[in-house]
Write a protein that holds these residues in place. Structure first.
Motif, PDB file in Angstrom:
ATOM      1  N   GLU A 129     -19.486 -20.303  25.611  1.00 14.06           N
ATOM      2  CA  GLU A 129     -20.272 -19.562  24.619  1.00 14.06           C
ATOM      3  C   GLU A 129     -19.468 -19.280  23.358  1.00 14.06           C
ATOM      4  OE1 GLU A 129     -23.348 -19.021  25.105  1.00 14.06           O
ATOM      5  OE2 GLU A 129     -23.466 -19.475  27.234  1.00 14.06           O
TER       6      GLU A 129
ATOM      7  N   ALA B  55     -27.039 -26.609  29.902  1.00 13.99           N
ATOM      8  CA  ALA B  55     -26.397 -26.618  28.592  1.00 13.99           C
ATOM      9  C   ALA B  55     -25.596 -25.343  28.356  1.00 13.99           C
ATOM     10  CB  ALA B  55     -27.453 -26.777  27.496  1.00 13.99           C
ATOM     11  N   GLU B  56     -25.841 -24.327  29.166  1.00 15.66           N
ATOM     12  CA  GLU B  56     -25.131 -23.060  29.001  1.00 15.66           C
ATOM     13  C   GLU B  56     -23.838 -23.007  29.809  1.00 15.66           C
ATOM     14  OE1 GLU B  56     -26.096 -20.689  26.828  1.00 15.66           O
ATOM     15  OE2 GLU B  56     -27.594 -22.158  26.256  1.00 15.66           O
TER      16      GLU B  56
ATOM     17  N   PHE C  62     -24.673 -11.611  18.598  1.00 15.05           N
ATOM     18  CA  PHE C  62     -23.970 -12.723  19.237  1.00 15.05           C
ATOM     19  C   PHE C  62     -23.631 -13.820  18.219  1.00 15.05           C
ATOM     20  CE2 PHE C  62     -23.595 -16.327  22.246  1.00 15.05           C
ATOM     21  CZ  PHE C  62     -22.597 -15.787  23.031  1.00 15.05           C
TER      22      PHE C  62
ATOM     23  N   MET D 199     -27.887 -18.328  22.859  1.00 15.92           N
ATOM     24  CA  MET D 199     -26.610 -18.512  23.517  1.00 15.92           C
ATOM     25  C   MET D 199     -26.032 -19.856  23.096  1.00 15.92           C
ATOM     26  SD  MET D 199     -26.722 -15.731  25.242  1.00 15.92           S
ATOM     27  CE  MET D 199     -25.499 -15.792  26.534  1.00 15.92           C
ATOM     28  N   GLY D 200     -24.749 -19.951  23.156  1.00 13.08           N
ATOM     29  CA  GLY D 200     -24.100 -21.180  22.734  1.00 13.08           C
ATOM     30  C   GLY D 200     -24.468 -22.333  23.636  1.00 13.08           C
ATOM     31  N   ALA D 201     -24.674 -23.439  23.030  1.00 17.82           N
ATOM     32  CA  ALA D 201     -25.081 -24.591  23.836  1.00 17.82           C
ATOM     33  C   ALA D 201     -23.879 -25.465  24.149  1.00 17.82           C
ATOM     34  CB  ALA D 201     -26.120 -25.392  23.087  1.00 17.82           C
ATOM     35  N   TRP D 202     -23.787 -25.852  25.370  1.00 17.10           N
ATOM     36  CA  TRP D 202     -22.731 -26.764  25.775  1.00 17.10           C
ATOM     37  C   TRP D 202     -23.108 -28.143  25.278  1.00 17.10           C
ATOM     38  CZ3 TRP D 202     -17.971 -26.822  27.443  1.00 17.10           C
ATOM     39  CH2 TRP D 202     -17.459 -28.031  27.887  1.00 17.10           C
ATOM     40  N   ARG D 203     -22.244 -28.731  24.463  1.00 20.15           N
ATOM     41  CA  ARG D 203     -22.563 -30.046  23.919  1.00 20.15           C
ATOM     42  C   ARG D 203     -21.744 -31.090  24.639  1.00 20.15           C
ATOM     43  NH1 ARG D 203     -21.572 -26.848  19.759  1.00 20.15           N
ATOM     44  NH2 ARG D 203     -19.581 -27.833  19.347  1.00 20.15           N
ATOM     45  N   ARG D 204     -22.393 -32.054  25.144  1.00 18.18           N
ATOM     46  CA  ARG D 204     -21.666 -33.124  25.799  1.00 18.18           C
ATOM     47  C   ARG D 204     -22.097 -34.444  25.197  1.00 18.18           C
ATOM     48  NH1 ARG D 204     -24.965 -31.150  29.426  1.00 18.18           N
ATOM     49  NH2 ARG D 204     -23.363 -30.206  30.708  1.00 18.18           N
TER      50      ARG D 204
ATOM     51  N   GLU E 158     -14.998 -31.223  25.415  1.00 17.09           N
ATOM     52  CA  GLU E 158     -15.927 -32.290  25.055  1.00 17.09           C
ATOM     53  C   GLU E 158     -15.271 -33.646  25.121  1.00 17.09           C
ATOM     54  OE1 GLU E 158     -18.012 -31.842  21.409  1.00 17.09           O
ATOM     55  OE2 GLU E 158     -19.090 -30.108  22.114  1.00 17.09           O
TER      56      GLU E 158
END
Lengths: 226, 83
Positions: free
Chosen positions: A89, A209-210, A75, B1-6, A226
């Motif tokens: 992702e 966060a995912e 990944f 897993m990719g982290a959502w950044r806010r 964002e």
């Protein structure tokens, strides 16, 4: 202050506790299953200590470890070069690749608080720039090796029990038993990752966060939203 | 897993008070926010670069790596022992 510190690391602590509990549970359930099999074959039951220090237990643990670390290794690697529009992702379409030094804040673009190896040049920067992938890959290979070695012991014990030929490690690594154990784990990991990438385009989990924020349009990925 | 950044967002009692058009409550909103910012339980995030904060994260990461390494050595050791 201890409560504050725990809260700052609550995610990793949560998973560490879950891991330990699940491993203990696996050892107990595995012991019961193993002893049922022993008794069915007229053999003596073993203790918990005997079981957790046996290849029977190790091969089951290792085959799951290797597949999880392969999942993250792939990944991390795939998301350098491949993208999925709309998925949190993934990077945005057009941002494929390893990025410039300026974007990655390395070398002369490093910030005062950047890690020292990010500020460095040469091999140290190269190693640090790939350290997550290297570590995940190393854990994958070592746990896969552990699966192979322990699996050979377990397989040969069954072969001996049935009066059949024993396999060398090389022969075992090419055997159907080894690849059956390996691929049954890989397929589930690839399915889980693929579905996470695809489903996170249109589905949301508020506060996670995912996930993208709930109201983010489907076409927006991680960067643009964002 | 990719982290959502806010971006970091903090509740703003000031803005809520301003909507009500009450300068007194605006002032008390500032005071309230200041109190909360001083409270480590409400605002536990330390200043960027805080050595204790960074050390805590390094200790955590190192603990994970050491734990995983011990697990790998254990599994390889059991496997190689032929038990």
């Amino acid at each position: 202050m201890i409560g504050v510190r725990l809260r700052q690391h609550s995610l990793s602590i949560f998973f560490a506790v879950l891991f330990v509990l699940a491993l203990i549970g696996q050892s107990v359930a595995g012991l019961i299953s193993f002893n049922e099999d022993q008794l069915a074959h007229g053999a003596a039951a073993v203790t918990w200590i005997d079981f957790v220090t046996s290849s029977e237990f190790v091969v089951d643990v290792a085959e799951n470890w290797q597949s999880e670390y392969l999942q993250f290794f792939l990944f991390i690697f795939a998301t350098i070069w491949l993208v999925q529009a709309g998925s949190p992702e993934s990077k945005e379409v057009g941002h494929e690749g390893i990025g410039s030094d300026e974007q990655q804040k390395v070398g002369r673009y490093a910030e005062p608080e950047s890690p020292s190896w990010a500020k460095a040049t040469g091999w140290r920067q190269t190693v640090y720039s790939n350290s997550l992938l290297i570590t995940m890959g190393a854990i994958f290979l070592l746990s896969w090796l552990a699966q192979g070695i322990a699996g050979q012991t377990v397989f040969n014990a069954e072969q001996a029990e049935h009066g059949q030929d024993l396999l060398t490690l090389g022969e075992y690594l090419l055997s159907a038993d080894f690849w059956n154990r390996t691929l049954q784990n890989w397929q589930s990991e690839f399915l889980a990752v693929g579905s996470m990438v695809a489903l996170s385009i249109v589905l949301r989990q508020r506060g996670s966060a995912e996930s993208k924020p709930v109201g983010t349009p489907h076409h927006e990925g991680a960067v643009s939203a964002e | 897993m990719g982290a959502w950044r806010r971006p970091c967002r903090r509740r703003a009692p000031v803005a809520q008070s301003a909507e009500a058009g009450d300068l007194n409550s605006l002032e008390s909103g500032f005071e309230s926010q200041r109190e909360h910012l001083d409270d480590p339980l409400v605002n536990p995030l330390p200043i960027r670069g805080d050595r204790r904060y960074l050390r805590g994260m390094k200790v955590l990461s190192t603990s994970w790596i050491v734990g995983i390494a011990v697990g790998l050595v254990y599994m390889l050791g059991i496997g190689l022992s032929g038990r």
